[in-house]
Design a protein around this motif. Structure first.
Motif, PDB file in Angstrom:
ATOM      1  N   LYS A  35       0.829  -1.200   0.000  1.00 53.84           N
ATOM      2  CA  LYS A  35       0.000   0.000   0.000  1.00 53.84           C
ATOM      3  C   LYS A  35       0.872   1.261   0.000  1.00 53.84           C
ATOM      4  CE  LYS A  35      -4.199   1.128   2.333  1.00 53.84           C
ATOM      5  NZ  LYS A  35      -4.972   1.042   3.562  1.00 53.84           N
ATOM      6  N   ARG A  36       1.947   1.241   0.808  1.00 53.42           N
ATOM      7  CA  ARG A  36       2.860   2.382   0.833  1.00 53.42           C
ATOM      8  C   ARG A  36       3.572   2.541  -0.501  1.00 53.42           C
ATOM      9  NH1 ARG A  36       3.858   0.131   5.883  1.00 53.42           N
ATOM     10  NH2 ARG A  36       5.842  -0.730   5.176  1.00 53.42           N
ATOM     11  N   GLY A  37       3.922   1.432  -1.137  1.00 48.87           N
ATOM     12  CA  GLY A  37       4.557   1.486  -2.444  1.00 48.87           C
ATOM     13  C   GLY A  37       3.643   2.093  -3.501  1.00 48.87           C
ATOM     14  N   LYS A  38       2.375   1.710  -3.472  1.00 53.02           N
ATOM     15  CA  LYS A  38       1.416   2.266  -4.420  1.00 53.02           C
ATOM     16  C   LYS A  38       1.228   3.765  -4.193  1.00 53.02           C
ATOM     17  CE  LYS A  38      -1.227  -1.935  -5.246  1.00 53.02           C
ATOM     18  NZ  LYS A  38      -2.525  -2.588  -5.125  1.00 53.02           N
ATOM     19  N   LEU A  39       1.170   4.164  -2.930  1.00 50.35           N
ATOM     20  CA  LEU A  39       1.031   5.587  -2.614  1.00 50.35           C
ATOM     21  C   LEU A  39       2.248   6.360  -3.117  1.00 50.35           C
ATOM     22  CD1 LEU A  39      -0.388   7.960  -1.251  1.00 50.35           C
ATOM     23  CD2 LEU A  39       0.739   7.283   0.883  1.00 50.35           C
ATOM     24  N   ARG A  40       3.438   5.817  -2.879  1.00 52.16           N
ATOM     25  CA  ARG A  40       4.671   6.458  -3.335  1.00 52.16           C
ATOM     26  C   ARG A  40       4.662   6.603  -4.868  1.00 52.16           C
ATOM     27  NH1 ARG A  40       7.902   3.322  -0.917  1.00 52.16           N
ATOM     28  NH2 ARG A  40       8.263   4.647   0.875  1.00 52.16           N
ATOM     29  N   THR A  41       4.248   5.556  -5.575  1.00 51.87           N
ATOM     30  CA  THR A  41       4.187   5.595  -7.033  1.00 51.87           C
ATOM     31  C   THR A  41       3.194   6.648  -7.518  1.00 51.87           C
ATOM     32  OG1 THR A  41       4.767   3.256  -7.168  1.00 51.87           O
ATOM     33  CG2 THR A  41       3.705   4.217  -9.102  1.00 51.87           C
ATOM     34  N   GLU A  42       2.025   6.702  -6.902  1.00 53.87           N
ATOM     35  CA  GLU A  42       1.016   7.680  -7.300  1.00 53.87           C
ATOM     36  C   GLU A  42       1.502   9.101  -7.054  1.00 53.87           C
ATOM     37  OE1 GLU A  42      -2.738   6.823  -5.467  1.00 53.87           O
ATOM     38  OE2 GLU A  42      -2.726   4.752  -6.179  1.00 53.87           O
ATOM     39  N   LEU A  43       2.165   9.322  -5.936  1.00 55.66           N
ATOM     40  CA  LEU A  43       2.672  10.665  -5.649  1.00 55.66           C
ATOM     41  C   LEU A  43       3.794  11.056  -6.602  1.00 55.66           C
ATOM     42  CD1 LEU A  43       2.662  10.675  -1.739  1.00 55.66           C
ATOM     43  CD2 LEU A  43       1.139  11.942  -3.259  1.00 55.66           C
ATOM     44  N   CYS A  44       4.646  10.103  -6.973  1.00 56.07           N
ATOM     45  CA  CYS A  44       5.738  10.392  -7.908  1.00 56.07           C
ATOM     46  C   CYS A  44       5.222  10.737  -9.295  1.00 56.07           C
ATOM     47  CB  CYS A  44       6.702   9.206  -7.986  1.00 56.07           C
ATOM     48  SG  CYS A  44       7.762   9.059  -6.544  1.00 56.07           S
ATOM     49  N   THR A  57       6.170  18.549  -1.127  1.00 57.94           N
ATOM     50  CA  THR A  57       7.178  18.706  -2.173  1.00 57.94           C
ATOM     51  C   THR A  57       7.639  17.324  -2.600  1.00 57.94           C
ATOM     52  OG1 THR A  57       9.016  18.782  -0.618  1.00 57.94           O
ATOM     53  CG2 THR A  57       7.971  20.882  -1.182  1.00 57.94           C
ATOM     54  N   ARG A  58       8.369  17.277  -3.698  1.00 59.05           N
ATOM     55  CA  ARG A  58       8.863  16.005  -4.192  1.00 59.05           C
ATOM     56  C   ARG A  58       9.780  15.334  -3.167  1.00 59.05           C
ATOM     57  NH1 ARG A  58       7.573  13.806  -8.494  1.00 59.05           N
ATOM     58  NH2 ARG A  58       6.733  15.664  -9.446  1.00 59.05           N
ATOM     59  N   GLY A  59      10.515  16.127  -2.409  1.00 60.33           N
ATOM     60  CA  GLY A  59      11.419  15.583  -1.401  1.00 60.33           C
ATOM     61  C   GLY A  59      10.704  14.971  -0.201  1.00 60.33           C
ATOM     62  N   GLU A  60       9.436  15.285  -0.024  1.00 55.86           N
ATOM     63  CA  GLU A  60       8.672  14.759   1.104  1.00 55.86           C
ATOM     64  C   GLU A  60       7.883  13.492   0.776  1.00 55.86           C
ATOM     65  OE1 GLU A  60       7.655  18.831   3.536  1.00 55.86           O
ATOM     66  OE2 GLU A  60       6.486  18.391   1.729  1.00 55.86           O
ATOM     67  N   ILE A  61       7.925  13.047  -0.460  1.00 60.93           N
ATOM     68  CA  ILE A  61       7.128  11.889  -0.887  1.00 60.93           C
ATOM     69  C   ILE A  61       7.486  10.643  -0.086  1.00 60.93           C
ATOM     70  CG2 ILE A  61       6.729  10.271  -2.784  1.00 60.93           C
ATOM     71  CD1 ILE A  61       6.757  12.645  -4.679  1.00 60.93           C
ATOM     72  N   ASP A  62       8.758  10.331   0.047  1.00 62.08           N
ATOM     73  CA  ASP A  62       9.148   9.124   0.793  1.00 62.08           C
ATOM     74  C   ASP A  62       8.685   9.198   2.242  1.00 62.08           C
ATOM     75  OD1 ASP A  62      10.293   7.741  -1.292  1.00 62.08           O
ATOM     76  OD2 ASP A  62      12.280   8.625  -0.962  1.00 62.08           O
ATOM     77  N   TYR A  63       8.800  10.376   2.847  1.00 62.64           N
ATOM     78  CA  TYR A  63       8.374  10.537   4.240  1.00 62.64           C
ATOM     79  C   TYR A  63       6.872  10.325   4.373  1.00 62.64           C
ATOM     80  CZ  TYR A  63       7.484  12.621   8.767  1.00 62.64           C
ATOM     81  OH  TYR A  63       7.055  12.843  10.052  1.00 62.64           O
ATOM     82  N   VAL A  64       6.114  10.938   3.492  1.00 59.88           N
ATOM     83  CA  VAL A  64       4.651  10.813   3.549  1.00 59.88           C
ATOM     84  C   VAL A  64       4.224   9.371   3.315  1.00 59.88           C
ATOM     85  CG1 VAL A  64       2.493  11.481   2.408  1.00 59.88           C
ATOM     86  CG2 VAL A  64       4.231  13.193   2.873  1.00 59.88           C
ATOM     87  N   ALA A  65       4.834   8.702   2.331  1.00 56.72           N
ATOM     88  CA  ALA A  65       4.434   7.336   1.995  1.00 56.72           C
ATOM     89  C   ALA A  65       4.821   6.340   3.077  1.00 56.72           C
ATOM     90  CB  ALA A  65       5.047   6.922   0.665  1.00 56.72           C
ATOM     91  N   SER A  66       5.923   6.582   3.774  1.00 59.45           N
ATOM     92  CA  SER A  66       6.368   5.593   4.751  1.00 59.45           C
ATOM     93  C   SER A  66       5.854   5.847   6.161  1.00 59.45           C
ATOM     94  CB  SER A  66       7.893   5.517   4.774  1.00 59.45           C
ATOM     95  OG  SER A  66       8.434   6.763   5.144  1.00 59.45           O
ATOM     96  N   ASN A  67       5.299   7.003   6.422  1.00 58.90           N
ATOM     97  CA  ASN A  67       4.781   7.297   7.753  1.00 58.90           C
ATOM     98  C   ASN A  67       3.313   6.904   7.810  1.00 58.90           C
ATOM     99  OD1 ASN A  67       3.908   8.437  10.165  1.00 58.90           O
ATOM    100  ND2 ASN A  67       5.422  10.064  10.025  1.00 58.90           N
ATOM    101  N   ARG A  68       3.003   5.893   8.592  1.00 62.21           N
ATOM    102  CA  ARG A  68       1.639   5.334   8.630  1.00 62.21           C
ATOM    103  C   ARG A  68       0.604   6.345   9.056  1.00 62.21           C
ATOM    104  NH1 ARG A  68       2.059  -0.622  11.306  1.00 62.21           N
ATOM    105  NH2 ARG A  68       3.496  -1.472   9.798  1.00 62.21           N
ATOM    106  N   SER A  69       0.902   7.153  10.066  1.00 62.94           N
ATOM    107  CA  SER A  69      -0.106   8.084  10.568  1.00 62.94           C
ATOM    108  C   SER A  69      -0.450   9.136   9.529  1.00 62.94           C
ATOM    109  CB  SER A  69       0.373   8.744  11.855  1.00 62.94           C
ATOM    110  OG  SER A  69       1.543   9.505  11.610  1.00 62.94           O
ATOM    111  N   ILE A  70       0.519   9.531   8.721  1.00 62.63           N
ATOM    112  CA  ILE A  70       0.246  10.510   7.677  1.00 62.63           C
ATOM    113  C   ILE A  70      -0.550   9.868   6.556  1.00 62.63           C
ATOM    114  CG2 ILE A  70       1.308  11.932   5.880  1.00 62.63           C
ATOM    115  CD1 ILE A  70       3.613  12.394   7.834  1.00 62.63           C
ATOM    116  N   SER A  71      -0.166   8.664   6.165  1.00 66.60           N
ATOM    117  CA  SER A  71      -0.855   7.986   5.059  1.00 66.60           C
ATOM    118  C   SER A  71      -2.306   7.696   5.396  1.00 66.60           C
ATOM    119  CB  SER A  71      -0.144   6.673   4.718  1.00 66.60           C
ATOM    120  OG  SER A  71       1.171   6.925   4.327  1.00 66.60           O
ATOM    121  N   SER A  72      -2.582   7.386   6.654  1.00 63.68           N
ATOM    122  CA  SER A  72      -3.956   7.040   7.017  1.00 63.68           C
ATOM    123  C   SER A  72      -4.800   8.261   7.334  1.00 63.68           C
ATOM    124  CB  SER A  72      -3.959   6.085   8.205  1.00 63.68           C
ATOM    125  OG  SER A  72      -3.410   6.743   9.336  1.00 63.68           O
ATOM    126  N   ASP A  73      -4.159   9.397   7.656  1.00 60.17           N
ATOM    127  CA  ASP A  73      -4.904  10.601   8.011  1.00 60.17           C
ATOM    128  C   ASP A  73      -4.304  11.811   7.318  1.00 60.17           C
ATOM    129  OD1 ASP A  73      -6.553  12.458   9.142  1.00 60.17           O
ATOM    130  OD2 ASP A  73      -5.808  12.227  11.187  1.00 60.17           O
TER     131      ASP A  73
END
Length: 85
Positions: A35-44, A57-73
């Motif tokens: 699920k995190r991989g799909k989110l990362r791909t969609e954001l990229c 920003t583009r530099g924050e994509i990995d952080y957003v995709a890998s942080n569960r609390s951000i991805s879920s909310d």
């Protein structure tokens, strides 16, 4: 003619048996990783202006995709951005 009266107490209609399954834990972790991989791909795939529209920003994509609390909310993520900048 006979009439039977009385009450019978029944337990919950659907009682779940809970047990620990290592396979289930691995499966859940695998699904979360995918699920995190799909989110990362969609954001990229978004343009820089589209990313700016959602407040990252583009530099924050990995952080957003890998942080569960951000991805879920995502609304929480947006409120965190306001306090960081």
């Amino acid at each position: 003619m006979s009439t039977i009266q009385g009450s019978t107490e029944l337990g919950p209609a659907t009682a779940k048996r809970q047990f620990y399954s290592p396979l289930e834990a691995y499966w859940n972790a695998f699904q979360a990783w995918r699920k995190r991989g799909k989110l990362r791909t969609e954001l990229c795939r978004l343009t820089d202006s589209e990313l700016a529209d959602i407040g990252i920003t583009r530099g924050e994509i990995d952080y957003v995709a890998s942080n569960r609390s951000i991805s879920s909310d995502p609304l929480r993520w947006m409120s965190d951005i306001g306090t960081r900048r």
